[in-house]
Design a protein around this motif. Structure first.
Motif, PDB file in Angstrom:
ATOM      1  N   UNK A   1      -1.177   5.145 -23.248  1.00 37.87           N
ATOM      2  CA  UNK A   1       0.023   5.197 -22.417  1.00 37.87           C
ATOM      3  C   UNK A   1      -0.169   4.381 -21.139  1.00 37.87           C
ATOM      4  N   UNK A   2       0.525   3.259 -21.026  1.00 34.90           N
ATOM      5  CA  UNK A   2       0.377   2.383 -19.855  1.00 34.90           C
ATOM      6  C   UNK A   2       0.780   3.087 -18.570  1.00 34.90           C
ATOM      7  N   UNK A   3       1.801   3.932 -18.645  1.00 29.54           N
ATOM      8  CA  UNK A   3       2.281   4.617 -17.446  1.00 29.54           C
ATOM      9  C   UNK A   3       1.212   5.541 -16.871  1.00 29.54           C
ATOM     10  N   UNK A   4       0.578   6.349 -17.718  1.00 31.13           N
ATOM     11  CA  UNK A   4      -0.430   7.274 -17.198  1.00 31.13           C
ATOM     12  C   UNK A   4      -1.695   6.530 -16.770  1.00 31.13           C
ATOM     13  N   UNK A   5      -1.981   5.383 -17.399  1.00 33.79           N
ATOM     14  CA  UNK A   5      -3.112   4.577 -16.950  1.00 33.79           C
ATOM     15  C   UNK A   5      -2.859   4.037 -15.547  1.00 33.79           C
ATOM     16  N   UNK A   6      -1.640   3.576 -15.299  1.00 33.55           N
ATOM     17  CA  UNK A   6      -1.314   3.090 -13.943  1.00 33.55           C
ATOM     18  C   UNK A   6      -1.402   4.222 -12.928  1.00 33.55           C
ATOM     19  N   UNK A   7      -0.992   5.422 -13.331  1.00 32.49           N
ATOM     20  CA  UNK A   7      -1.100   6.581 -12.430  1.00 32.49           C
ATOM     21  C   UNK A   7      -2.561   6.881 -12.121  1.00 32.49           C
ATOM     22  N   UNK A   8      -3.439   6.773 -13.133  1.00 35.17           N
ATOM     23  CA  UNK A   8      -4.860   7.031 -12.924  1.00 35.17           C
ATOM     24  C   UNK A   8      -5.462   5.974 -12.008  1.00 35.17           C
ATOM     25  N   UNK A   9      -5.086   4.724 -12.177  1.00 38.29           N
ATOM     26  CA  UNK A   9      -5.572   3.649 -11.301  1.00 38.29           C
ATOM     27  C   UNK A   9      -5.158   3.928  -9.860  1.00 38.29           C
ATOM     28  N   UNK A  10      -3.908   4.357  -9.678  1.00 40.87           N
ATOM     29  CA  UNK A  10      -3.411   4.661  -8.329  1.00 40.87           C
ATOM     30  C   UNK A  10      -4.193   5.821  -7.716  1.00 40.87           C
ATOM     31  N   UNK A  11      -4.535   6.835  -8.524  1.00 48.23           N
ATOM     32  CA  UNK A  11      -5.319   7.964  -8.018  1.00 48.23           C
ATOM     33  C   UNK A  11      -6.703   7.512  -7.560  1.00 48.23           C
ATOM     34  N   UNK A  12      -7.329   6.620  -8.351  1.00 46.26           N
ATOM     35  CA  UNK A  12      -8.660   6.123  -7.989  1.00 46.26           C
ATOM     36  C   UNK A  12      -8.585   5.356  -6.665  1.00 46.26           C
ATOM     37  N   UNK A  13      -7.598   4.494  -6.530  1.00 40.60           N
ATOM     38  CA  UNK A  13      -7.476   3.697  -5.297  1.00 40.60           C
ATOM     39  C   UNK A  13      -7.106   4.565  -4.104  1.00 40.60           C
ATOM     40  N   UNK A  14      -6.292   5.575  -4.339  1.00 38.31           N
ATOM     41  CA  UNK A  14      -5.954   6.500  -3.258  1.00 38.31           C
ATOM     42  C   UNK A  14      -7.202   7.250  -2.790  1.00 38.31           C
ATOM     43  N   UNK A  15      -8.038   7.642  -3.753  1.00 33.19           N
ATOM     44  CA  UNK A  15      -9.275   8.342  -3.395  1.00 33.19           C
ATOM     45  C   UNK A  15     -10.219   7.423  -2.631  1.00 33.19           C
ATOM     46  N   UNK A  16     -10.253   6.160  -3.024  1.00 32.73           N
ATOM     47  CA  UNK A  16     -11.096   5.213  -2.303  1.00 32.73           C
ATOM     48  C   UNK A  16     -10.607   5.061  -0.868  1.00 32.73           C
ATOM     49  N   UNK A  17      -9.289   5.073  -0.675  1.00 32.36           N
ATOM     50  CA  UNK A  17      -8.740   5.020   0.671  1.00 32.36           C
ATOM     51  C   UNK A  17      -9.097   6.249   1.498  1.00 32.36           C
ATOM     52  N   UNK A  18      -9.248   7.393   0.829  1.00 38.09           N
ATOM     53  CA  UNK A  18      -9.658   8.606   1.544  1.00 38.09           C
ATOM     54  C   UNK A  18     -11.133   8.554   1.922  1.00 38.09           C
ATOM     55  N   UNK A  19     -11.954   7.989   0.983  1.00 33.29           N
ATOM     56  CA  UNK A  19     -13.393   7.891   1.242  1.00 33.29           C
ATOM     57  C   UNK A  19     -13.674   6.944   2.399  1.00 33.29           C
ATOM     58  N   UNK A  20     -12.933   5.846   2.475  1.00 31.91           N
ATOM     59  CA  UNK A  20     -13.133   4.865   3.550  1.00 31.91           C
ATOM     60  C   UNK A  20     -11.803   4.654   4.285  1.00 31.91           C
ATOM     61  N   UNK A  21     -11.364   5.649   5.049  1.00 29.12           N
ATOM     62  CA  UNK A  21     -10.046   5.558   5.695  1.00 29.12           C
ATOM     63  C   UNK A  21      -9.985   4.429   6.726  1.00 29.12           C
ATOM     64  N   UNK A  22      -8.856   3.759   6.705  1.00 25.07           N
ATOM     65  CA  UNK A  22      -8.633   2.724   7.718  1.00 25.07           C
ATOM     66  C   UNK A  22      -9.421   1.457   7.507  1.00 25.07           C
ATOM     67  N   UNK A  23     -10.087   1.333   6.348  1.00 24.78           N
ATOM     68  CA  UNK A  23     -10.893   0.136   6.097  1.00 24.78           C
ATOM     69  C   UNK A  23     -10.057  -0.862   5.307  1.00 24.78           C
ATOM     70  N   UNK A  24      -9.647  -1.933   5.929  1.00 25.93           N
ATOM     71  CA  UNK A  24      -8.818  -2.936   5.253  1.00 25.93           C
ATOM     72  C   UNK A  24      -9.700  -4.053   4.711  1.00 25.93           C
ATOM     73  N   UNK A  25      -9.223  -4.690   3.638  1.00 24.25           N
ATOM     74  CA  UNK A  25      -9.968  -5.824   3.076  1.00 24.25           C
ATOM     75  C   UNK A  25     -10.072  -6.932   4.120  1.00 24.25           C
TER      76      UNK A  25
END
Length: 526
Positions: free
Chosen positions: A73-97
């Protein structure tokens, strides 16, 4: 797309083009690569920043999602990718590329791995596919409330290594460590299952479906089965296991439900034929999902990380009401309906885990010493559709009457309905359980080695294994970690093993491809 993580991969080299042999479309495969790259990025971020239990769960879920036959399911895969990236943003808050990425915010491009030197790619594949399989076991234990920091921490180190420019001398020890940590993970899941559901006991399971409404449940997650049994209690609905759920019949806390009736069908790859006309719904709990045919699409339900487009998904609330209503609507068979295994048998046995076998260890040891048992064969692993898997049926049929067959996982469906008689009161075929119950086989092998004061490789024990997906990879790595040699593997060798790495495994561990039942039995028994 490029994918060569399972045994059926195209041309024994890799699936490319519009779709894979498993039915995954190229966009789906690419999204799974993107998810893997995001997980590598999250692991990098956590090497220098604190993780949490939530991070662990996301890592485990994300890895599990990428196993073959879990998510289409492409939709749930995109949701999982978004969750991973959101978690990465929590681990390193305010860190921009920035102009000089440090790894805290960058995802890993999986093309770097697929296009790397073939030996590096091979070793990284063993690590990545191994931790994908291990994540499935960690997930099942986590659902029951069991976790292990050594296991969780290793996921990060392994993903970090996938994203680094490591050399062979750095990666090879990590390959073997994957096997070591997976042993810890399988032990944790064994403890989780037995402490929650009791120690499995030998159980005869009929292959007949009684008249009236019923539900088929497939996969590996015993907790989902427990919840389904609770919710269908006193509703006039019978429950039948399928595939890797068969060993559930041996657990006391699941056996106590009288409407857990029997087993329907055989291994996962036959589901499109076996599910086509059944008057009942099917609940998928883990990686046993094949592309759903129109003939039964209205009866398919998924839960956990399993997902398929347009199928009804049971979420975290675990309310199986839609499945129950569908079972009542369809009504089941009008009369008791008999089915058979692939060899015509009408019943199968399961429940011979280490708790049972070690409970009669004295009898087994005495039978070996008296010559009643000449040899043990562990014939198990994944089943699949590739031509040549009838080798395992013929191998078991041809084993001498003074030998025992230990088996586990869905590969047993090639022969588990055969009646080969008994030795010392024990059936010659001992079903030890699901794929993760390779831990039981290891416990038994170690105990026998201790009893005979020898090494495992000196026992009259041979392993003849079939593989299909990533859980088989992590189990193989565990056997290598334990130093077990002369494993016969089939029906083909993994496409992701480069010639140099294969030579290493042959030279150091004696791994060999299966040939013919006659030749392999003659070689083993000498």
């Amino acid at each position: 797309m490029f994918c060569f993580q399972c045994e059926q991969t195209a041309g024994c080299s890799g699936c490319t083009g519009a779709a894979g042999v498993c039915g995954k479309k190229s966009v789906t495969a690419d999204l799974q690569d993107e998810l893997t790259g995001a997980l590598v990025g999250l692991a990098h971020a956590c090497m220098n920043n604190p993780k949490t239990e939530q991070t662990d769960r996301i890592i485990i879920e994300g890895l599990f999602t990428t196993i073959t036959n879990v998510n289409f399911n492409d939709e749930t895969l995109r949701e999982m990718i978004a969750r991973v990236r959101e978690e990465k943003g929590r681990v390193v808050p305010g860190c921009a590329a920035c102009m000089s990425p440090c790894g805290n915010t960058s995802d890993y491009d999986m093309k770097r791995m697929w296009e790397a030197d073939e030996d590096i790619r091979s070793l990284k594949s063993l690590i990545l596919f191994g931790i994908r399989g291990m994540a499935a076991y960690a997930y099942h234990a986590m659902v029951l409330g069991y976790t292990n920091e050594e296991v969780n921490d290793f996921f990060y180190r392994a993903l970090f290594a996938v994203g680094e420019d490591f050399e062979m001398e750095d990666l090879l020890p990590l390959v073997l460590e994957t096997g070591k940590v997976n042993l810890t993970c399988m032990e944790m899941l064994d403890r989780a299952n037995t402490e929650t559901f009791g120690t499995p006991v030998p159980t005869e399971v009929p292959l007949m479906v009684e008249k009236g409404p019923f539900i088929v449940i497939t996969g590996h997650d015993l907790y989902d089965l427990k919840l389904l049994l609770e919710q269908t209690k006193d509703k006039g609905i019978n429950i039948y296991t399928h595939g890797e759920m068969l060993p559930a019949h041996a657990y006391p806390e699941l056996k106590k439900y009288p409407h857990l009736k029997g087993n329907f069908g055989t291994a996962w790859q036959n589901q499109q034929k076996e599910f086509a006309n059944i008057p009942a719904p099917v609940l998928y709990t883990t990686n046993c999902l094949m592309p759903v045919k129109e003939s039964y699409a209205d009866r398919v339900f998924t839960t956990e990380v399993v997902s398929y487009p347009e199928m009804v998904h049971i979420g975290e609330d675990k309310d199986f009401t839609p499945v129950i209503e569908k079972a009542l609507e369809l009504g089941g068979y009008k009369e008791d309906t008999a089915f058979t295994g692939i060899n015509g048998g009408t019943k199968v046995m399961t429940g011979f885990g280490h708790g049972t076998v070690l409970g009669v260890a004295d009898q087994v040891i005495a039978a070996v010493k008296s010559g009643d048992i000449r040899h043990f064969f562990l014939v198990g692993g994944c089943d699949g559709a590739r031509v040549g898997r009838n080798y395992y049926t013929e191998f078991v049929k041809q084993t001498p009457k003074d030998t025992m067959i230990l088996t586990l996982a869905c590969g047993k469906y090639r022969f588990n309905d055969l009646d080969l008689g008994t030795i010392g009161g024990l059936p010659r075929i001992l079903d030890m359980g699901q794929c993760n119950d390779a831990y039981s086989a290891i416990r038994v092998a170690v105990a026998l080695a201790e009893a005979f004061d020898c090494g495992v490789n000196e026992l009259p024990l041979s392993m003849v294994l079939s593989w299909y997906e990533q859980k088989a990879v992590c189990i193989l790595l565990t056997l290598l970690h334990l130093g077990i040699k002369n494993i016969k593997l089939g029906p083909t060798l993994p496409a992701f093993i480069s010639p140099n790495i294969l030579n290493y495994l042959v030279d150091n561990y004696g791994i060999a491809p299966i040939t013919t039942p006659e030749a392999d039995l003659a070689e083993i028994l000498g």
